[in-house]
Design a protein around this motif. Structure first.
Motif, PDB file in Angstrom:
ATOM      1  N   SER A 616       0.852  -1.183   0.000  1.00  0.00           N
ATOM      2  CA  SER A 616       0.000   0.000   0.000  1.00  0.00           C
ATOM      3  C   SER A 616       0.888   1.234   0.000  1.00  0.00           C
ATOM      4  CB  SER A 616      -0.913   0.007   1.228  1.00  0.00           C
ATOM      5  OG  SER A 616      -1.712   1.165   1.242  1.00  0.00           O
ATOM      6  N   GLU A 617       0.577   2.190  -0.865  1.00  0.00           N
ATOM      7  CA  GLU A 617       1.351   3.422  -0.896  1.00  0.00           C
ATOM      8  C   GLU A 617       0.443   4.580  -1.275  1.00  0.00           C
ATOM      9  OE1 GLU A 617       4.391   2.683  -3.730  1.00  0.00           O
ATOM     10  OE2 GLU A 617       3.074   2.924  -5.468  1.00  0.00           O
ATOM     11  N   LEU A 618       0.824   5.795  -0.830  1.00  0.00           N
ATOM     12  CA  LEU A 618       0.048   6.991  -1.128  1.00  0.00           C
ATOM     13  C   LEU A 618       0.371   7.473  -2.534  1.00  0.00           C
ATOM     14  CD1 LEU A 618       0.269   8.943   2.246  1.00  0.00           C
ATOM     15  CD2 LEU A 618      -1.606   7.534   1.403  1.00  0.00           C
ATOM     16  N   GLN A 619      -0.663   7.795  -3.286  1.00  0.00           N
ATOM     17  CA  GLN A 619      -0.492   8.269  -4.653  1.00  0.00           C
ATOM     18  C   GLN A 619      -0.945   9.722  -4.700  1.00  0.00           C
ATOM     19  OE1 GLN A 619      -2.827   6.254  -7.663  1.00  0.00           O
ATOM     20  NE2 GLN A 619      -0.992   6.021  -8.928  1.00  0.00           N
ATOM     21  N   LYS A 620      -0.010  10.615  -5.035  1.00  0.00           N
ATOM     22  CA  LYS A 620      -0.299  12.049  -5.032  1.00  0.00           C
ATOM     23  C   LYS A 620      -0.879  12.481  -6.378  1.00  0.00           C
ATOM     24  CE  LYS A 620       3.149  13.247  -1.558  1.00  0.00           C
ATOM     25  NZ  LYS A 620       4.331  14.080  -1.238  1.00  0.00           N
ATOM     26  N   THR A 621      -2.128  12.852  -6.400  1.00  0.00           N
ATOM     27  CA  THR A 621      -2.795  13.427  -7.562  1.00  0.00           C
ATOM     28  C   THR A 621      -3.476  14.699  -7.075  1.00  0.00           C
ATOM     29  OG1 THR A 621      -4.728  12.058  -7.107  1.00  0.00           O
ATOM     30  CG2 THR A 621      -3.106  11.186  -8.641  1.00  0.00           C
ATOM     31  N   GLU A 622      -4.575  15.082  -7.712  1.00  0.00           N
ATOM     32  CA  GLU A 622      -5.307  16.251  -7.212  1.00  0.00           C
ATOM     33  C   GLU A 622      -5.793  16.003  -5.792  1.00  0.00           C
ATOM     34  OE1 GLU A 622      -8.410  17.183  -9.879  1.00  0.00           O
ATOM     35  OE2 GLU A 622      -7.079  17.707 -11.553  1.00  0.00           O
ATOM     36  N   LYS A 623      -6.163  14.747  -5.552  1.00  0.00           N
ATOM     37  CA  LYS A 623      -6.513  14.320  -4.197  1.00  0.00           C
ATOM     38  C   LYS A 623      -5.642  13.132  -3.844  1.00  0.00           C
ATOM     39  CE  LYS A 623     -11.351  15.801  -4.212  1.00  0.00           C
ATOM     40  NZ  LYS A 623     -12.772  15.365  -4.018  1.00  0.00           N
ATOM     41  N   THR A 624      -5.036  13.181  -2.682  1.00  0.00           N
ATOM     42  CA  THR A 624      -4.163  12.087  -2.266  1.00  0.00           C
ATOM     43  C   THR A 624      -4.999  10.827  -2.037  1.00  0.00           C
ATOM     44  OG1 THR A 624      -2.657  13.626  -1.213  1.00  0.00           O
ATOM     45  CG2 THR A 624      -2.490  11.312  -0.565  1.00  0.00           C
ATOM     46  N   THR A 625      -4.623   9.757  -2.745  1.00  0.00           N
ATOM     47  CA  THR A 625      -5.340   8.488  -2.605  1.00  0.00           C
ATOM     48  C   THR A 625      -4.357   7.382  -2.238  1.00  0.00           C
ATOM     49  OG1 THR A 625      -5.083   7.992  -4.958  1.00  0.00           O
ATOM     50  CG2 THR A 625      -7.102   9.142  -4.278  1.00  0.00           C
ATOM     51  N   GLU A 626      -4.896   6.296  -1.736  1.00  0.00           N
ATOM     52  CA  GLU A 626      -4.064   5.153  -1.361  1.00  0.00           C
ATOM     53  C   GLU A 626      -4.179   4.074  -2.435  1.00  0.00           C
ATOM     54  OE1 GLU A 626      -5.170   3.117   2.191  1.00  0.00           O
ATOM     55  OE2 GLU A 626      -3.143   2.406   2.570  1.00  0.00           O
ATOM     56  N   LYS A 627      -3.044   3.697  -3.016  1.00  0.00           N
ATOM     57  CA  LYS A 627      -3.014   2.671  -4.047  1.00  0.00           C
ATOM     58  C   LYS A 627      -2.621   1.346  -3.414  1.00  0.00           C
ATOM     59  CE  LYS A 627      -0.905   1.349  -8.424  1.00  0.00           C
ATOM     60  NZ  LYS A 627       0.116   1.676  -9.446  1.00  0.00           N
ATOM     61  N   THR A 628      -3.391   0.329  -3.710  1.00  0.00           N
ATOM     62  CA  THR A 628      -3.145  -1.002  -3.141  1.00  0.00           C
ATOM     63  C   THR A 628      -2.750  -1.965  -4.241  1.00  0.00           C
ATOM     64  OG1 THR A 628      -4.719  -0.650  -1.345  1.00  0.00           O
ATOM     65  CG2 THR A 628      -4.163  -2.921  -1.874  1.00  0.00           C
ATOM     66  N   MET A 629      -1.739  -2.780  -3.965  1.00  0.00           N
ATOM     67  CA  MET A 629      -1.321  -3.792  -4.925  1.00  0.00           C
ATOM     68  C   MET A 629      -0.992  -5.070  -4.171  1.00  0.00           C
ATOM     69  SD  MET A 629       1.603  -3.617  -7.884  1.00  0.00           S
ATOM     70  CE  MET A 629       2.938  -3.320  -6.725  1.00  0.00           C
ATOM     71  N   TRP A 630      -1.364  -6.202  -4.755  1.00  0.00           N
ATOM     72  CA  TRP A 630      -1.087  -7.501  -4.171  1.00  0.00           C
ATOM     73  C   TRP A 630      -0.005  -8.195  -4.984  1.00  0.00           C
ATOM     74  CZ3 TRP A 630      -3.439  -9.214   0.288  1.00  0.00           C
ATOM     75  CH2 TRP A 630      -4.522  -8.457   0.735  1.00  0.00           C
ATOM     76  N   LEU A 631       0.928  -8.814  -4.285  1.00  0.00           N
ATOM     77  CA  LEU A 631       2.028  -9.520  -4.924  1.00  0.00           C
ATOM     78  C   LEU A 631       2.009 -10.984  -4.503  1.00  0.00           C
ATOM     79  CD1 LEU A 631       4.886  -6.964  -4.109  1.00  0.00           C
ATOM     80  CD2 LEU A 631       3.399  -6.990  -6.101  1.00  0.00           C
ATOM     81  N   LEU A 632       2.228 -11.868  -5.462  1.00  0.00           N
ATOM     82  CA  LEU A 632       2.307 -13.296  -5.185  1.00  0.00           C
ATOM     83  C   LEU A 632       3.570 -13.835  -5.851  1.00  0.00           C
ATOM     84  CD1 LEU A 632       1.037 -15.965  -4.106  1.00  0.00           C
ATOM     85  CD2 LEU A 632      -0.085 -16.184  -6.340  1.00  0.00           C
ATOM     86  N   GLY A 633       4.408 -14.506  -5.062  1.00  0.00           N
ATOM     87  CA  GLY A 633       5.644 -15.049  -5.599  1.00  0.00           C
ATOM     88  C   GLY A 633       5.903 -16.455  -5.118  1.00  0.00           C
ATOM     89  N   VAL A 634       6.665 -17.217  -5.915  1.00  0.00           N
ATOM     90  CA  VAL A 634       7.075 -18.560  -5.532  1.00  0.00           C
ATOM     91  C   VAL A 634       8.525 -18.723  -5.957  1.00  0.00           C
ATOM     92  CG1 VAL A 634       6.174 -19.510  -7.698  1.00  0.00           C
ATOM     93  CG2 VAL A 634       6.623 -21.038  -5.782  1.00  0.00           C
ATOM     94  N   GLY A 635       9.316 -19.349  -5.116  1.00  0.00           N
ATOM     95  CA  GLY A 635      10.719 -19.491  -5.471  1.00  0.00           C
ATOM     96  C   GLY A 635      11.455 -20.475  -4.601  1.00  0.00           C
ATOM     97  N   GLN A 636      12.683 -20.738  -5.025  1.00  0.00           N
ATOM     98  CA  GLN A 636      13.581 -21.647  -4.317  1.00  0.00           C
ATOM     99  C   GLN A 636      14.989 -21.093  -4.478  1.00  0.00           C
ATOM    100  OE1 GLN A 636      14.522 -25.644  -6.008  1.00  0.00           O
ATOM    101  NE2 GLN A 636      13.507 -26.402  -4.166  1.00  0.00           N
ATOM    102  N   MET A 637      15.613 -20.740  -3.367  1.00  0.00           N
ATOM    103  CA  MET A 637      16.923 -20.094  -3.384  1.00  0.00           C
ATOM    104  C   MET A 637      16.878 -18.836  -4.261  1.00  0.00           C
ATOM    105  SD  MET A 637      19.615 -23.287  -3.138  1.00  0.00           S
ATOM    106  CE  MET A 637      18.844 -24.393  -4.312  1.00  0.00           C
ATOM    107  N   LYS A 638      17.590 -18.803  -5.393  1.00  0.00           N
ATOM    108  CA  LYS A 638      17.655 -17.584  -6.207  1.00  0.00           C
ATOM    109  C   LYS A 638      16.645 -17.558  -7.351  1.00  0.00           C
ATOM    110  CE  LYS A 638      22.550 -16.745  -5.221  1.00  0.00           C
ATOM    111  NZ  LYS A 638      23.893 -16.498  -5.796  1.00  0.00           N
ATOM    112  N   ASN A 639      15.881 -18.603  -7.512  1.00  0.00           N
ATOM    113  CA  ASN A 639      14.933 -18.675  -8.623  1.00  0.00           C
ATOM    114  C   ASN A 639      13.525 -18.316  -8.152  1.00  0.00           C
ATOM    115  OD1 ASN A 639      16.998 -19.608 -10.305  1.00  0.00           O
ATOM    116  ND2 ASN A 639      16.637 -21.733  -9.697  1.00  0.00           N
ATOM    117  N   TRP A 640      12.994 -17.204  -8.647  1.00  0.00           N
ATOM    118  CA  TRP A 640      11.693 -16.713  -8.201  1.00  0.00           C
ATOM    119  C   TRP A 640      10.853 -16.247  -9.385  1.00  0.00           C
ATOM    120  CZ3 TRP A 640       9.690 -16.200  -3.184  1.00  0.00           C
ATOM    121  CH2 TRP A 640      10.556 -16.645  -2.165  1.00  0.00           C
TER     122      TRP A 640
END
Length: 675
Positions: A616-640
């Motif tokens: 979640s991070e604040l996005q500065k436009t005419e009105k400050t809004t909160e931008k939400t993003m979801w991340l999904l990852g899978v990996g083993q050691m250095k491979n992701w």
């Protein structure tokens, strides 16, 4: 020796340590049936702990360091004694794997409801002991202490503590958990000698045809001893009358790790038992559902036969991870009626309300066109003193008696009334009703009477199965699953690993609980686990009907610790580690994904990691809004491999052992996407 022992300080320190540990040891001993056999043993353990603390107090260490070490040892030993006492008081068992599966902060509210005054009293005693210890041990004896004296006290105390106190019991529990990290394989004869049957049908291969409808009622801690007219006259007259119409299994006892409700449910569902490997890494994060995931259960077989299945209980469905088990085993609806009426002391609902609600659901199921399974779980007879319904029917014999006796009488009335209503409803001719204890009664306000019974067994009655009488074949909780299916006349191709129908001639070897049996069932369950990830798995987030991560269709429920299931909050990550070699799954809730990822990349390990992050991070436009993003990852050691999206249920990623951009930034407690 006389110069320091005769000092007032020295006398008080010795008396305090012996008094504190002696009191807790005696209290723990009083809860056990073999009071006189165990008391001398426990008192020797208390003497040993007292001498250990006192020996450290007399040591020539520097004043500040000596106080810290002595207080630490005192608190540790006192905590062990207090934990064992509380555990035995609440469950009737010593600290075990099954107990650990049920102890978490989520269930703390239940403990406060059931034992309010005991908890208040325990906290008072705890703080009083701390204050007394600090007051008495703040100074060192003025006289000189010979080196041989305090060393002798330490050695003698250590020997008694290691052999007679509660500490070695916990010490034996740890290697018992650790040894299940090893994968063991045995030959076919070894499994047979332990009464374990190796079937070649997994849950996906189960084929079944329906039989009768089923109403299954778990009766909380309601054992057959309560029907003994000599011990509990008039307590359960209606169940006594129903016995004449029922098929009664009178010799069923608790299976291994089935002394509490969840363990009893698991054993009666799967025809198997919980093992230490079911307890996930980190403890108290729900049950490791990947272990034994290819095993079937009697509800799953009913599901495969086309049954509609509904589970209704008083407390929260999430209690002790019950919802995860029910979802996996094919239940269509899981309902808590605790929010639908006058909850007893704000936990669950009275049995009267449960059966009223369940009867309406029963009529809906009867009106449907498919076979059904309605499972209920009562609560009024819960230890230590039951929940007394304000609308309870009068019970003259209960006057001046513990409330639990009145609760038993009321539950007896409500169960029989519910069954009479079922008998008067169209569709009864094709409905089988089973009344079953979830486990034997733990210590409660009627324990004194219960212990007068030479043999204590489950209550297990089957109505409208076409059979009546009494079956005295010895059995355990895991025998319920195959017996139920035979009574329902459900035909299937699954072979339960331990449980066998009590209508036949079951193998007596399955009843033993020796070490070979425990090793064998752990090994069998390992073979029926499907945790290993394929070369190119598909990882996806699932929010309905159960929250979790899907790995090639196998669901890993999302736990954020203490048995709580939820998605990560903004700037949080849930980190799931799968150890294919040990067949274990662990969950962690973290706020610093960058450091975790860097640590994983440096380790040479075949563990596979799945990460779900909420950025979640604040996005500065005419009105400050909160931008939400979801991340999904899978990996083993250095491979992701990674994917992102605006909603978690949209996330799906294929892992092909390739490299991918690093979604983690370098700043602590911050997640960002690198270009």
């Amino acid at each position: 020796m006389k110069s320091w022992l005769t000092k007032v300080d020295g006398i008080w320190q010795l008396l305090l340590t012996l008094f504190v540990f002696g009191i807790f040891s005696l209290m723990s001993s009083c809860l056990r049936p073999s009071y006189w056999d165990i008391t001398p043993y426990r008192l020797l353990g208390a003497l040993g702990m007292g001498l250990c603390v006192y020996g450290l107090y007399l040591s020539p260490l520097k004043q500040g360091f000596r106080i810290c070490v002595t207080m630490s040892l005192f608190f540790l030993l006192l905590l062990v004694e207090l934990a064992e006492f509380c555990c035995y008081w609440a469950t009737g068992n010593e600290i075990s794997v099954e107990v650990l599966c049920n102890v978490n902060f989520t269930n703390l509210g239940m403990g406060i409801i059931l034992y309010p005054w005991e908890i208040v009293g325990g906290m008072f005693v705890w703080f009083a002991m701390i204050a007394a210890f600090f007051f008495v041990f703040r100074r060192k004896p003025k006289g000189a202490v010979p080196k041989a004296t305090w060393l002798l006290l330490l050695l003698l105390g250590g020997g008694l503590t290691a052999s007679c106190s509660s500490l070695p019991k916990l010490g034996r529990l740890y290697p018992n958990l650790c040894r299940f990290g090893k994968i063991r394989n045995f030959d076919l004869q070894f499994y047979r000698n332990c009464g374990i049957k190796l079937g070649n049908v997994t849950r996906e291969q189960v084929v079944a045809t329906p039989g009768k409808n089923l109403v299954f009622i778990y009766m909380e801690s309601f054992e057959r001893t309560y029907l003994d007219e000599k011990l509990f006259p008039g307590a359960a007259p209606n169940l006594q009358a129903l016995r004449q119409q029922a098929l009664n299994f009178d010799c069923i006892s608790n299976a291994w790790n089935a002394n509490l409700s969840f363990g009893g449910m698991y054993a009666s569902f799967t025809g198997s038992v919980l093992t230490p490997r079911h307890l996930p890494a980190g403890l108290n994060s729900g049950i490791n559902m990947g272990f034994g995931s290819r095993m079937a259960s009697f509800p799953w077989i009913l599901h495969q036969a086309g049954y509609r299945q509904m589970f209704i209980l008083g407390p929260e469905v999430e209690f002790a991870g019950v919802n995860v088990l029910l979802e996996r085993e094919g239940f269509d609806e899981m309902i808590s009626c605790g929010t639908r009426g006058e909850s007893p002391r704000h936990w669950g609902c009275y049995d009267r309300e449960l059966f009223e609600y369940a009867f309406d659901k029963y009529r809906q199921l009867i009106a449907g066109k498919q076979p059904f399974h309605l499972m209920l779980f009562t609560i009024d007879t819960h230890a230590p003193n039951g929940f007394v319904d304000p609308e309870s029917i009068p019970f003259e014999q209960g006057t001046g008696q513990p409330d639990l006796l009145k609760a038993i009488h009321k539950t007896d009335y409500e169960v029989s009334r519910f069954i009479r209503r079922l008998q008067e409803t169209p569709g009864w001719e094709n409905t089988c009703v089973i009344l079953a204890s979830d486990h034997l009664a733990p210590p409660n306000t009627l324990t004194g009477r219960l212990e007068k019974s030479p043999r204590r067994y489950h209550l297990n009655m089957v109505l409208n199965s076409g059979k009546t009488g009494v079956v005295t074949t010895p059995g355990k909780t895991f025998d319920i699953a195959p017996t139920v299916l035979e009574l329902l006349q459900v035909r299937h191709n699954y072979l339960f690993p331990i449980g066998e129908s009590l209508l036949g001639q079951p193998d007596p070897r399955r009843l033993a609980e020796h070490e070979d049996f425990k090793n064998a069932i752990d090994s069998y369950t390992m073979m029926r686990s499907d945790i290993a990830i394929s070369d190119h798995p598909t990882i996806a987030v699932q929010t309905r009907p159960l929250l979790g991560i899907s790995v090639d269709g196998m669901l890993l429920p999302l736990f954020v610790g203490n048995g709580i299931q939820r998605l990560p909050a903004p700037n949080e990550c849930i980190w799931i580690t799968i150890s294919p070699n040990k067949k274990q799954i662990s969950h962690q809730l973290i706020t610093n994904g960058a450091d975790m990822l860097a640590s994983v990349r440096q380790k040479k390990s075949y563990d596979i990691h799945i990460v779900l992050c909420h950025k979640s991070e604040l996005q500065k436009t005419e009105k400050t809004t909160e931008k939400t993003m979801w991340l999904l990852g899978v990996g083993q050691m250095k491979n992701w491999n990674w994917t992102s999206g605006d909603r978690p249920e949209q996330l799906s990623v294929n892992w092909n052992n390739g490299t991918s951009p690093n979604w983690f930034g370098r700043k602590k407690h911050e997640l960002r996407q690198e270009p």
